[in-house]
Enzyme design. Sequence first.
Site, PDB file in Angstrom:
ATOM      1  CG  ASP A   4      -2.212  45.618  -3.330  1.00 53.24           C
ATOM      2  OD1 ASP A   4      -3.356  45.854  -2.869  1.00 53.24           O
ATOM      3  OD2 ASP A   4      -1.234  45.331  -2.618  1.00 53.24           O
ATOM      4  CD  GLU A  27      -4.504  43.835   2.181  1.00 52.44           C
ATOM      5  OE1 GLU A  27      -4.892  43.362   3.267  1.00 52.44           O
ATOM      6  OE2 GLU A  27      -3.938  43.141   1.303  1.00 52.44           O
TER       7      GLU A  27
END
Length: 326
Positions: free
Chosen positions: A68, A117
């Site tokens: 991400d 994350e």
Amino acid sequence: MISQEEKVKFLKELVEIYSPTGREEEAAKFIKERLEEYGVQAYIDKVGNVIGRKEGEGPLILLAGHVDTVPGYIPVRIEGDFLWGRGSVDAKGPLSAMLFAMLESDANVIFAGLVDEEGFSKGAKELEIPRPSYIIVGEPSGVDGVTIGYKGSLTARFVERIEKVHGSLGIGAAEKLIQTWLQISRNFGEGFNELSGRIVRFVAYEREFDFYGEMIINLRTPPGYTPPSEWDIIDFVPAYEVDRRSPLVRAFVRSIREAGFRPRLKKKMGTADMNILGPRFGVDAVAYGPGDSRLDHTPRERISISEYLKSIEILKRVLTKLGNLD
């Protein structure tokens, strides 16, 4: 051996897949399919992480990066030595470097492309794999740097409800929250061993019979920090630091030096999945990857292609050294 052109093409295609937190599915599928094309067994787990397993020699090594990115689309393009695009530095460049280092080594590796994350690290917290002997987390440290420590991250909520009085007779909820923030922030510092932070959200307004205010803060916490028990904690990830004498750190120092660079050991003011994975598995962890972390989250995010390719070679050296430790 995989050509440099193919390594650059893979990174460019991965960066072209816009994958802000919560929308990682397409990027994870792309990585899974490419791993399978290279002959690596791969799957996507229950939370969306893409996992690859390559059996080899020596102790089991976890290579973990995140799929991400923060929001904000940057047109993907190559200009000279630089590949522009959201996630090129944070952290698809480091993730791609680890993938090719694994493919071109004989090490015993689990590769993990983690989700969330940039959120609350659901991918790292829910990762279910055999216990590795060492962990390398893909984050931009620069080709000559290895990160041995990250501050912790604490997110907390404060709410004030005060019975309404005339403005001349007392303070409202907003003022109470400001007092709380000033109390918390009075001892802030800039060093790795000092507390720092910011206000993430602040709202205050009058209701029919009271003043209402809500403040959400994020603190970057030093090693050993314990939050007050009375706080409403949304999320807390403690600081993490690995001993610089660790075999993992030494393998990086030697590999960086052998590649012609002067090694730099870094301690960062942010927080990464390293903070979760190291303590969770109880083994040494470091973070490494190409890219200038000052470009993280900015509209100028771009990565040096030559640095990206050199970092793959350094990671291959590290994997070889770790493989010989068993």
